[in-house]
Design a protein around this motif. Structure first.
Motif, short mmCIF file in Angstrom:
data_model
loop_
_atom_site.label_atom_id
_atom_site.label_comp_id
_atom_site.label_asym_id
_atom_site.label_seq_id
_atom_site.Cartn_x
_atom_site.Cartn_y
_atom_site.Cartn_z
N VAL A 164 -33.19 23.74 8.47
CA VAL A 164 -32.25 23.66 7.34
C VAL A 164 -30.94 24.26 7.82
N TRP A 165 -29.88 23.49 7.69
CA TRP A 165 -28.57 23.95 8.13
C TRP A 165 -27.94 24.76 7.00
N CYS A 166 -27.55 26.00 7.30
CA CYS A 166 -27.00 26.89 6.28
C CYS A 166 -25.56 27.22 6.65
N ARG A 167 -24.66 27.18 5.69
CA ARG A 167 -23.28 27.55 5.96
C ARG A 167 -22.74 28.38 4.80
N SER A 168 -22.11 29.49 5.13
CA SER A 168 -21.51 30.33 4.10
C SER A 168 -20.08 30.63 4.50
N ASP A 169 -19.13 30.50 3.55
CA ASP A 169 -17.76 30.91 3.82
C ASP A 169 -17.45 32.21 3.06
N GLY A 170 -18.51 32.85 2.55
CA GLY A 170 -18.32 34.09 1.80
C GLY A 170 -18.18 33.83 0.31
N GLU A 171 -17.82 32.61 -0.06
CA GLU A 171 -17.70 32.29 -1.50
C GLU A 171 -18.76 31.30 -1.94
N GLN A 172 -19.16 30.44 -0.98
CA GLN A 172 -20.17 29.43 -1.29
C GLN A 172 -21.23 29.44 -0.21
N LEU A 173 -22.47 29.13 -0.61
CA LEU A 173 -23.53 28.93 0.37
C LEU A 173 -23.97 27.47 0.24
N LYS A 174 -24.07 26.79 1.39
CA LYS A 174 -24.48 25.39 1.40
C LYS A 174 -25.72 25.26 2.27
N LEU A 175 -26.75 24.59 1.76
CA LEU A 175 -27.94 24.29 2.56
C LEU A 175 -28.05 22.78 2.68
N VAL A 176 -28.39 22.32 3.90
CA VAL A 176 -28.49 20.88 4.17
C VAL A 176 -29.76 20.61 4.96
N ALA A 177 -30.47 19.53 4.61
CA ALA A 177 -31.62 19.09 5.41
C ALA A 177 -31.63 17.57 5.47
N THR A 178 -32.02 17.04 6.61
CA THR A 178 -32.13 15.58 6.71
C THR A 178 -33.12 15.22 7.82
N ASP A 179 -33.84 14.13 7.62
CA ASP A 179 -34.68 13.60 8.70
C ASP A 179 -34.09 12.28 9.19
N SER A 180 -32.85 12.03 8.85
CA SER A 180 -32.03 10.87 9.24
C SER A 180 -32.29 9.62 8.39
N VAL A 181 -33.36 9.65 7.55
CA VAL A 181 -33.53 8.57 6.55
C VAL A 181 -33.10 9.08 5.18
N ARG A 182 -33.42 10.33 4.91
CA ARG A 182 -32.98 10.94 3.65
C ARG A 182 -32.20 12.22 3.96
#
Lengths: 379, 379
Positions: A164-182
């Protein structure tokens, strides 16, 4: 060293820690769990890279040595948990009699469990200078993980996609996951001190899924720290450490074309139930065909060779653009709709090569987006 | 032919009938279930020897043909049940459109399920001139089966031991099961008309276990009829037919020596919990060693090589005769104590070659006896 603890508390800690015990391992010692009895209480520790879980039961024992003065004892994790589960409610006495024996006394029973010196257990990785420190309410973290973790890849062909790719800029947290079809992503506003540094990491999906199961205390919060190699999630009584995945995560900025050809607003639960029924007769490929029937209704069609076929209708709340006729994997769409869990939903359809986008109504401070590659059929 | 039925009622009937669908079969048609829509309602039928289950949903449909006038339709049992489970609560319309198609309509959905002519399904065996007709309250029958069915043999080496031996003299019903290491029997007074003939039969243990699960209606009664080859259990809406096993059941009259050396009265639940814990550390052979410690207490000891050992004490209510020191299979004893389900229990021990006997306090009109062959150890 001897300590008394309640059966319920010990069992809970054991079950939490045992999540890091691998189901099978070439190293027999990893079927064990390290138990340390010390001045601050009991520490349980299990697992090795990528996932280590440490649980603490705080019982002040001024007479005992400090935690660092003793390696503790490795005991068979499953047998230990089975025994404690079967003990009567009430106090349990744990006694480490020497470097190879744990005595468990409860009610009229005495168990003696053979162990090995904790020194032989793989050392848990230590975190370096942390680049990230966040505090999140458990409810927010648990809900964010549940919304994306299902979409990681189950295949090791592209290991980076198992994370799971996680990114935080200190104001927002974003989580992303993909298996390339979804593709699944969720973003939440997080309230952190203004000097919180930005952060990006890829965390193994299995660790995230276990973490979500462990976050049962809805009142509490989780403290996150990380360096280049490791991320740690701390709750009141537990720490889950997890090795990060390294590599380039696929770019996610231009996945959605600019303008949809068609946009449908539907009730998530009604759509989920209809697709669940249609997938029962949608064959091995789980192909579900969706087409708009009128401005008020869309049809879902499935067909399983030699078994039968099915047609369901779901009401549409609003429609914009042309009608749509498209096929997709019903099982994948079901996973997405379960993650969205209720409310209403915007489905967007693009030209032939574009994905299907599903976007739940944004809640306070958070939003999610799901994409699914359609199936090209002759229909 | 078209009929409307409630989703809940159809699902219940489907789940009951599906118990007779074999998990795998060389005959593909046995993965199916026969559906007949007729003047008296819906009939579902599944299975072949040894077990056939027929379920009826009574809905008067004066316009439809009699049941015997149509072979019905064989539909895939599992898919049919999966579909009905997922349908919304409320009315479901079933329509047999021709000899190969079942239409299921519910809410906004239409399922079409491919089937084959019911004529191709193996015919259910018909009962000849019945030698037995009994009526038993469901609660009595269910409880009797639960008390013995666990003890049938899981091995086909002596097929007769995979069955439950049933004997009725018109006043009492006795059920017996043994795998030659353990033995279970239970007897209940039954109130039948005075001309009820005596009866003896061996019923496959798996059929008895399924029957116990199906007897959910505690208010109802089960009518039993049988001939030389077949036994049938009828409840209000279901008939389970079962082929009998043939052969000589081992003699059961002289299994218990005349006088025990030792007799202990214990609380069943306390003994069960202690043995469950001891078996966690009793090794692969599940050997539990029991010995009397005093007139008030017995110890249970288990030992698992390289894992550890355990000692539990259970209070004794009364003791008669010499003390005892004996080993047995803890898993088998656990099964017996679970079947006894509470109350107090008399444990009797005989000389070296004799069995361990466990006898719960007799309840109104019923009594049970369990025997377990001890394990000879060097202890």
């Amino acid at each position: 060293m001897k300590i008394e603890v309640s059966q319920a508390e010990l069992l809970h800690a054991l079950q939490q820690t045992a999540r890091a015990v691998p189901p099978s391992s070439p190293l027999p010692i990893l079927a064990g769990m390290v138990l340390r009895i010390h001045r601050e209480g009991i520490t349980l520790l299990a697992g090795s890279s990528p996932m280590v879980i440490r649980t603490d039961i705080r019982i002040p024992m001024p007479g005992l040595p400090r935690e660092t003065e003793d390696n503790g004892l490795v005991v068979p994790a499953r047998t230990f948990a089975d025994i404690v589960r079967k003990l009567p409610p009430g106090p349990v006495e744990l006694e480490q009699t020497d470097r190879s024996m744990l005595c468990i006394r409860a009610g009229s029973g005495l168990f003696r469990l053979c162990g090995t010196d904790g020194e032989e257990y793989p050392a848990a990785p230590e975190i370096g200078r942390p680049t990230l420190q966040l505090r999140l309410p458990n409810t927010v973290l648990k809900s964010m993980i549940r919304q994306v973790a299902f979409a990681v890849s189950a295949s090791e062909t592209r290991p980076i996609l198992t994370g799971v790719w996680c990114r935080s800029d200190g104001e927002q947290l974003k989580l992303v996951a993909t298996d390339s079809v979804r593709f699944a992503s969720t973003t939440s506003r997080i309230e952190q001190p203004s000097d919180t540094p930005p952060f990006e990491a890829i965390v193994p999906g299995r660790c995230m899924a276990e973490l979500a199961k462990m976050l049962q205390d809805d009142q509490g919060e989780t403290r996150i720290d990380a360096d280049e190699a490791l991320i740690r999630f701390h709750t009141a009584d537990m720490t889950l450490s997890c090795s990060l995945l390294h590599g380039a995560y696929p770019p996610i900025d231009r996945l959605v074309p600019a303008r949809p050809n068609c946009e449908l607003k539907v009730d998530t639960e009604k759509l989920l139930q209809a697709i669940e029924r249609v997938t029962l007769l949608s064959g091995e490929g789980c192909v579900v065909f969706l087409h708009t029937v009128s401005a008020e209704s869309a049809a879902l069609v499935g067909q399983a060779a030699e078994v039968g076929d099915v047609r369901e209708e779901v009401p549409i709340e609003t429609v914009a653009g042309e009608g749509v006729a498209i096929s997709f994997n019903g099982k994948y769409m079901t996973d997405i709709l379960r993650a969205i869990a209720g409310g209403t939903l915007m489905l967007r359809f693009y030209d032939k090569l574009g994905p299907i986008a599903a976007e739940p109504e944004p809640a306070a401070g958070s939003s999610s987006l799901y994409l699914l590659t359609p199936i090209r059929t002759s229909r």
